[in-house]
Design a protein around this motif. Structure first.
Motif, PDB file in Angstrom:
ATOM      1  N   GLU A 197       0.826  -1.215   0.000  1.00  0.00           N
ATOM      2  CA  GLU A 197       0.000   0.000   0.000  1.00  0.00           C
ATOM      3  C   GLU A 197       0.857   1.261   0.000  1.00  0.00           C
ATOM      4  O   GLU A 197       0.321   2.366   0.058  1.00  0.00           O
ATOM      5  N   ALA A 198       2.180   1.095  -0.051  1.00  0.00           N
ATOM      6  CA  ALA A 198       3.049   2.271   0.049  1.00  0.00           C
ATOM      7  C   ALA A 198       3.109   3.065  -1.256  1.00  0.00           C
ATOM      8  O   ALA A 198       3.671   4.153  -1.297  1.00  0.00           O
ATOM      9  N   ARG A 199       2.526   2.528  -2.331  1.00  0.00           N
ATOM     10  CA  ARG A 199       2.590   3.263  -3.596  1.00  0.00           C
ATOM     11  C   ARG A 199       1.463   4.297  -3.643  1.00  0.00           C
ATOM     12  O   ARG A 199       0.503   4.151  -4.383  1.00  0.00           O
ATOM     13  N   THR A 200       1.615   5.336  -2.850  1.00  0.00           N
ATOM     14  CA  THR A 200       0.530   6.315  -2.778  1.00  0.00           C
ATOM     15  C   THR A 200       0.842   7.531  -3.640  1.00  0.00           C
ATOM     16  O   THR A 200       2.003   7.815  -3.942  1.00  0.00           O
ATOM     17  N   PHE A 201      -0.207   8.254  -3.995  1.00  0.00           N
ATOM     18  CA  PHE A 201      -0.051   9.514  -4.716  1.00  0.00           C
ATOM     19  C   PHE A 201       0.845  10.442  -3.907  1.00  0.00           C
ATOM     20  O   PHE A 201       1.774  11.059  -4.413  1.00  0.00           O
ATOM     21  N   ASP A 202       0.511  10.499  -2.617  1.00  0.00           N
ATOM     22  CA  ASP A 202       1.248  11.322  -1.676  1.00  0.00           C
ATOM     23  C   ASP A 202       2.761  11.141  -1.824  1.00  0.00           C
ATOM     24  O   ASP A 202       3.516  12.113  -1.999  1.00  0.00           O
ATOM     25  N   ALA A 203       3.183   9.871  -1.783  1.00  0.00           N
ATOM     26  CA  ALA A 203       4.610   9.569  -1.825  1.00  0.00           C
ATOM     27  C   ALA A 203       5.221  10.022  -3.152  1.00  0.00           C
ATOM     28  O   ALA A 203       6.253  10.705  -3.177  1.00  0.00           O
ATOM     29  N   PHE A 204       4.581   9.658  -4.259  1.00  0.00           N
ATOM     30  CA  PHE A 204       5.163   9.992  -5.557  1.00  0.00           C
ATOM     31  C   PHE A 204       5.119  11.491  -5.821  1.00  0.00           C
ATOM     32  O   PHE A 204       6.005  12.050  -6.459  1.00  0.00           O
ATOM     33  N   PHE A 205       4.088  12.150  -5.342  1.00  0.00           N
ATOM     34  CA  PHE A 205       3.970  13.581  -5.557  1.00  0.00           C
ATOM     35  C   PHE A 205       5.140  14.314  -4.911  1.00  0.00           C
ATOM     36  O   PHE A 205       5.811  15.133  -5.547  1.00  0.00           O
TER      37      PHE A 205
ATOM     38  N   CYS B 144       3.121  24.435   0.543  1.00  0.00           N
ATOM     39  CA  CYS B 144       1.661  24.352   0.712  1.00  0.00           C
ATOM     40  C   CYS B 144       1.235  22.941   1.101  1.00  0.00           C
ATOM     41  O   CYS B 144       0.366  22.739   1.945  1.00  0.00           O
ATOM     42  N   TYR B 145       1.850  21.952   0.442  1.00  0.00           N
ATOM     43  CA  TYR B 145       1.372  20.580   0.568  1.00  0.00           C
ATOM     44  C   TYR B 145       1.807  19.930   1.881  1.00  0.00           C
ATOM     45  O   TYR B 145       1.094  19.088   2.434  1.00  0.00           O
ATOM     46  N   LEU B 146       2.959  20.354   2.362  1.00  0.00           N
ATOM     47  CA  LEU B 146       3.597  19.682   3.498  1.00  0.00           C
ATOM     48  C   LEU B 146       2.660  19.355   4.672  1.00  0.00           C
ATOM     49  O   LEU B 146       2.518  18.191   5.060  1.00  0.00           O
ATOM     50  N   PRO B 147       1.964  20.345   5.227  1.00  0.00           N
ATOM     51  CA  PRO B 147       1.183  20.013   6.431  1.00  0.00           C
ATOM     52  C   PRO B 147      -0.014  19.125   6.151  1.00  0.00           C
ATOM     53  O   PRO B 147      -0.646  18.635   7.094  1.00  0.00           O
ATOM     54  N   TYR B 148      -0.350  18.916   4.899  1.00  0.00           N
ATOM     55  CA  TYR B 148      -1.537  18.107   4.604  1.00  0.00           C
ATOM     56  C   TYR B 148      -1.187  16.679   4.212  1.00  0.00           C
ATOM     57  O   TYR B 148      -2.038  15.907   3.826  1.00  0.00           O
ATOM     58  N   SER B 149       0.093  16.320   4.286  1.00  0.00           N
ATOM     59  CA  SER B 149       0.490  14.999   3.778  1.00  0.00           C
ATOM     60  C   SER B 149       1.229  14.225   4.860  1.00  0.00           C
ATOM     61  O   SER B 149       1.466  14.718   5.947  1.00  0.00           O
ATOM     62  N   LYS B 150       1.594  12.982   4.509  1.00  0.00           N
ATOM     63  CA  LYS B 150       2.373  12.192   5.461  1.00  0.00           C
ATOM     64  C   LYS B 150       3.743  12.838   5.701  1.00  0.00           C
ATOM     65  O   LYS B 150       4.429  12.508   6.659  1.00  0.00           O
ATOM     66  N   HIS B 151       4.117  13.753   4.805  1.00  0.00           N
ATOM     67  CA  HIS B 151       5.409  14.405   4.977  1.00  0.00           C
ATOM     68  C   HIS B 151       5.408  15.446   6.075  1.00  0.00           C
ATOM     69  O   HIS B 151       6.418  16.083   6.328  1.00  0.00           O
ATOM     70  N   MET B 152       4.241  15.577   6.711  1.00  0.00           N
ATOM     71  CA  MET B 152       4.209  16.402   7.902  1.00  0.00           C
ATOM     72  C   MET B 152       5.244  15.896   8.904  1.00  0.00           C
ATOM     73  O   MET B 152       5.675  16.625   9.788  1.00  0.00           O
ATOM     74  N   HIS B 153       5.615  14.616   8.768  1.00  0.00           N
ATOM     75  CA  HIS B 153       6.601  14.066   9.715  1.00  0.00           C
ATOM     76  C   HIS B 153       7.906  14.856   9.692  1.00  0.00           C
ATOM     77  O   HIS B 153       8.672  14.806  10.631  1.00  0.00           O
ATOM     78  N   ILE B 154       8.140  15.608   8.585  1.00  0.00           N
ATOM     79  CA  ILE B 154       9.343  16.438   8.546  1.00  0.00           C
ATOM     80  C   ILE B 154       9.332  17.400   9.724  1.00  0.00           C
ATOM     81  O   ILE B 154      10.357  17.697  10.324  1.00  0.00           O
ATOM     82  N   MET B 155       8.126  17.854  10.086  1.00  0.00           N
ATOM     83  CA  MET B 155       8.032  18.807  11.196  1.00  0.00           C
ATOM     84  C   MET B 155       7.811  18.120  12.546  1.00  0.00           C
ATOM     85  O   MET B 155       8.178  18.655  13.575  1.00  0.00           O
ATOM     86  N   THR B 156       7.172  16.947  12.538  1.00  0.00           N
ATOM     87  CA  THR B 156       6.785  16.342  13.820  1.00  0.00           C
ATOM     88  C   THR B 156       7.773  15.297  14.328  1.00  0.00           C
ATOM     89  O   THR B 156       7.847  15.050  15.518  1.00  0.00           O
ATOM     90  N   ALA B 157       8.526  14.684  13.402  1.00  0.00           N
ATOM     91  CA  ALA B 157       9.385  13.575  13.823  1.00  0.00           C
ATOM     92  C   ALA B 157      10.459  14.039  14.802  1.00  0.00           C
ATOM     93  O   ALA B 157      10.775  13.340  15.762  1.00  0.00           O
ATOM     94  N   ILE B 158      10.961  15.228  14.560  1.00  0.00           N
ATOM     95  CA  ILE B 158      12.037  15.705  15.436  1.00  0.00           C
ATOM     96  C   ILE B 158      11.511  15.948  16.855  1.00  0.00           C
ATOM     97  O   ILE B 158      12.046  15.402  17.817  1.00  0.00           O
TER      98      ILE B 158
END
Ligand code: SF4
Ligand code: SF4
Lengths: 657, 271
Positions: A137-145, A215-229
């Protein structure tokens, strides 16, 4: 169209607004969570954060992690270039080019190389996701975008610089080609006449990619860039091997069935998930085909929070239930009961998400608030509460195992060690042999020890992990009372579940005991010369050792049992493919010992087969549950020739027979 | 309609020993439990409550500490819990007990509402007489349905109940007009597990206590005085103590052989 502040500035402001709005909408949801103290030991926390977030220690634990780390570190370095880009777009007079050469040139070199590294890593990541994703299931739009955006950013970066270089004259050109080798090479593809056009196109491509990313960052799984730390900063500094206590006052509800019953840290966890899937790849339930998937649990909590957040903030009822079969945003009851609390997910998670306590808190809701649980557990709960053992055997039979031995009761101020035999050691016919071996070894070592006999009670591990905190709370209080009254300070256990519960869980009740697992005690007794071996045993043949989750992963004891086996047999035990902190659960923890396993392959069979791969004569364990699971599993695969022995039995064989 | 469940606090008999000198049960330190059959009666009453919305009252005769038993019933969801406790009730046999319980049921009928069903466990695990339920039925002049393992139908409109009775080797379907007294067997249902919020509420609730000033029964008909039955002796039958044969763990085959030889010698294996 060259960089144009009048067009770019409004675009940037709009993007930052969208970014800020997204961040606010999400982060403000954290305030829905219950309070939890995670601000202690700030120094240690900062150190851990540097090591695990910036140092990527856990990310690098898996081979492909290096690719992520390259992207992460590049991201940090390229922040310089990107910040400059944004500022330059608004205030054209701001530019790195104004730096003195001594700083500028090495910086340009670094940015150039790092951009190439990042580009390569992103392409590898995209290709891997296509041909062999971490999980299907990791082949998401989110990831490729996001991968595409980063790719465009890097290419545009080279485009901008190459266009600039293509228009340079002799001296500057040489200098630029030396310090920006990648951009310099790319410049060769651009004719001086088209330089200006290329520059414009590349600059705006870079601008749009960067703004889209923001724009996209806070709405995607890549929000982890801000939360993981921050998540690494706020992690539980001790091993997450317990669950928080519950306060039993009238008028409250218990456990968690809505996201706002979790703590703010649980909610932050859900925002920090990188969806890497490492947890599901080590989860015994997921691997053997059960509905539980720890990644999905974390994801569902996040989705639930996002969907219900606005309502909850207004004080309304949530619309999507947290527990149920409603698909995304809900966790199914079957998956909640599937967890063996083995802790493998938490050990694997690069950002220290604590999946297991979240699952147990949902169990609490089911058990305590709804009285809904698999029917096999009814007897267990009643037996535990009524007779303080899982089988409901009369407490007076607790000492039957030692009816043929001379064992002293533990006496206040006289006896040094309490040997806490445990329910399995007292009642289970196979495990009684381990208790007897232990008793003989302790006598042989000549240490001062005793038992509580009929007054010993179950430690309550199973009921706690099964979410019956109410009964656990009663049992824990009773035990703490007994220990305090009897003046018990040092406890020997032969069961990792007793061990961990007495050591870690009872601390929440103000009882600090020196608890020692029998494998460690025996190892120490050998080391300190109390147990002297003049021979080794060959009875066991080739041995393989299985790590108990509650000894290994939950309490970091890996070497003691191995050293003991080495001492007793003269050879180090063989290792299974998954061993130590990566070991695979036997399937009995988290109260699963007392439950049926209907779906998928049986967890114990999976592990037994893995052990048999090493062609052992004896499988060695250090836990009564593991013992049962292996004994049962071996019968099922018709490997009756292979023995299962506790480390104490192996030791007794070498020393006493 | 009100359903009354009679429950009893009993010692956990698996943990009870008999004092060989005095021939009485050694009750010291033995935990009390709700008589297991009664938990099924309670469960059935609560299921009928869930289905028909009737009220449920649990009553128990016993010493003051039997309050714990009634609190368990409250935690499971009964509406009324009444402890029948008085020194003069003490020492009762089944006859005197059913007198007190019947009086309490009559009082409930006049105070709370019409009683349609009285449920009891088929017997208690300490006395094992199975007489109290039927005793209540005779005293109240109710139909009695013993050993019920299923309620086939309960028709409140026509005030009829049809149940299955579990007899040796067969089942009997019986129909009777309400009110009835039923004694129940374990197969009837699976008792529920109490929810924590209700446990906590039950722990704080006060259980109503009715003594003989409330029930106003003739002292000749209750307690020791009203009990024609005398227990002359309790004893555990002698049983030859076992013997540990070999070591089945170290040498399973050899031990099995020893066992077979032993059984053969005693002529206990059919060949
Ligand atoms: S604790 Fe173990 S069984 Fe439970 S979710 Fe994590 S990996 Fe799976
Ligand atoms: S919970 Fe942790 S290990 Fe699991 S997918 Fe998320 S980040 Fe990865």
């Amino acid at each position: 169209m060259t960089p144009n502040p009048t067009i770019f500035t409004p675009l940037l402001i709009a993007s930052l607004t969208i970014f800020a709005w997204g961040c606010w909408k999400r982060f403000s949801l954290l305030s829905l969570g219950k309070p939890e103290e995670r601000f202690d030991n700030v120094g240690t926390r900062i150190g851990e954060m540097l090591l695990y977030a910036f140092g990527q220690k856990r990310v690098l634990a898996k081979p492909f992690g290096i690719n992520h780390s390259i992207i992460f570190w590049s991201f940090l370095i390229l922040l310089i270039a990107n910040t400059e880009f944004l500022l330059h777009g608004v205030f054209p007079w701001i530019s790195l080019m104004k730096l003195p050469d001594g700083i500028l040139l090495p910086l340009l070199l670094i940015l150039d190389i790092v951009s190439l590294l990042a580009l390569t890593a992103v392409i590898i990541a995209a290709v891997r996701r296509v041909i062999s994703p971490p999980y299907p299931e990791a082949r998401t739009f989110d990831a490729f975008f996001i991968l595409s955006l980063i790719c465009i950013l890097m290419l545009a970066y080279f485009g901008i610089n190459a266009a600039k270089i293509s228009r340079m004259q002799e001296g500057a050109l040489v200098l630029a080609k030396t310090w920006m080798p990648v951009s310099g090479a790319a410049a060769g593809l651009i004719s001086p006449e088209s330089g200006a056009a290329v520059y414009s196109v590349a600059w705006w491509a870079h601008a749009f990619a960067l703004l889209a990313f923001i724009c996209y960052l806070p709405y995607s799984k890549h929000m982890h860039i801000m939360t993981a730390i921050p998540n690494c900063f706020f992690r539980r500094l001790e091993k997450p091997n317990t669950v928080p206590r519950e306060d039993f006052t009238v008028g409250k509800t218990f456990g968690v069935d809505r996201v706002d019953s979790y703590s703010w840290k649980d909610l932050l966890d859900s925002f920090s998930c990188t969806e890497c899937g490492r947890c599901q790849k080590v989860c015994p339930a997921s691997i053997t085909g059960k509905p539980l998937n720890p990644r999905a649990v974390v994801h569902d909590i996040k989705v639930n929070l996002l969907e219900n957040g606005a309502l909850l903030k207004k004080g309304s009822e949530p619309q999507i239930p947290l527990i149920g079969d409603q698909g995304e945003g809900s966790v199914s009851v079957e998956s909640i009961w599937g967890c063996t609390t083995c802790g493998a997910c938490m050990e694997a998670c690069p950002v220290f998400i604590e999946q297991m306590p979240k699952i147990i808190q949902m169990r609490r809701h089911l058990v305590e608030n709804e009285a809904e649980f698999p029917e096999e557990l009814l007897n267990l709960f009643e037996n535990m509460e009524g007779r303080s053992n899982p089988w409901g055997i009369a407490p007076s039979e607790r000492t039957k195992w030692c009816s043929q031995l001379q064992i002293k009761p533990f006496e206040k101020n006289t006896t040094e060690y309490l040997f806490y035999v445990g329910c399995a050691g007292s009642f289970d016919s196979r495990n009684k042999h381990v208790s007897v071996a232990m008793a003989q070894l302790l006598d042989k070592a000549g240490i001062s020890w005793g038992i509580l006999g009929k007054d010993e009670k179950c430690c309550g591990d199973s009921v706690r992990r099964l979410g019956n905190e109410f009964v656990f709370d009663k049992m824990a209080r009773e035990n703490v009372e007994i220990f305090k009254e009897r003046g018990v300070r040092k406890v020997i256990t032969q069961c990792p579940h007793c061990f961990s519960t007495l050591k870690n869980d009872y601390r929440q009740y103000g009882l600090e005991l020196e608890v020692i697992h029998h494998s460690e005690l025996l190892r120490n007794l050998v080391q300190d010369g109390y147990l002297k071996l003049d021979k080794t045993t060959s009875e066991m043949g080739d041995t393989v050792f299985h790590d108990s989750c509650y000894l290994g992963r939950h309490n970091d004891i890996y070497d003691a049992p191995r050293e003991l086996l080495q001492t007793a047999t003269g050879a180090a035990p063989k290792e299974m493919e998954r061993n130590r902190n990566n070991a695979f659960c036997c399937g009995a923890g988290g109260g699963r010992m007392w439950m049926e396993e209907h779906v998928g392959e049986r967890i114990n069979l999976t592990r037994v087969k893995e052990a048999l791969e090493e062609k052992p004569d004896t499988i060695c364990v250090a836990c009564p549950y593991c013992m049962t699971m292996f004994e049962d599993g071996l019968k099922d695969v018709n490997a009756a020739g292979v023995k299962v022995r506790d480390v104490a039995e192996v030791m007794a064989e070498a020393l006493l027979r | 309609m009100l359903i009354v469940v009679c429950i009893k606090q009993v010692p956990d008999t698996t943990q009870v020993q008999i004092d060989p000198v005095t021939n009485t049960l050694i009750r010291d330190g033995i935990p009390f439990i709700v008589n297991p059959y009664d938990t099924h009666a309670l469960e059935e009453a609560l299921r009928l409550k869930d289905r028909f919305g009737c009220k449920v009252a649990a009553i128990s005769m016993g010493p003051p500490n039997a309050e714990a038993t009634l609190k368990k019933a409250l935690a499971l969801g009964v509406d009324h819990a009444i402890l029948l406790s008085d020194r003069v009730f003490g020492g009762a046999d089944t006859l005197a007990t059913s007198n007190v319980l019947s009086a309490a049921i009559r009082k409930l009928q006049s105070d709370v509402g019409e009683v349609g069903l009285v449920l009891c466990g088929k017997q208690t695990i300490d006395g094992d007489t199975a007489q109290v339920g039927p005793g209540i039925a005779s005293r109240l002049n109710y139909q009695q349905l013993t050993l019920v393992d299923k309620i086939v139908e309960l028709d409140l409109a026509s005030r009829k109940i049809r149940v299955s009775r579990k007899l040796e080797g067969r089942h009997e379907i019986v129909e009777a007009p309400l009110p009835v007294m039923m004694t129940v067997v374990r197969e009837l249902n699976r008792p529920r597990y109490p929810k924590v919020p209700m446990r906590l509420a039950a722990a704080e609730a006060t259980v109503e206590v009715w003594n003989n000033q409330v029930l106003k029964l003739d002292e000749q008909k209750i307690g020791l005085k009203g009990s024609p039955t005398w227990v002359s002796k309790i004893f555990s039958p002698d049983r030859a103590s076992g013997e540990i044969l070999g070591d089945g763990y170290a040498d399973p085959d050899g031990t099995a052989e020893m066992l077979i030889e032993k059984l053969l010698a005693k002529d206990m294996l059919p060949i």
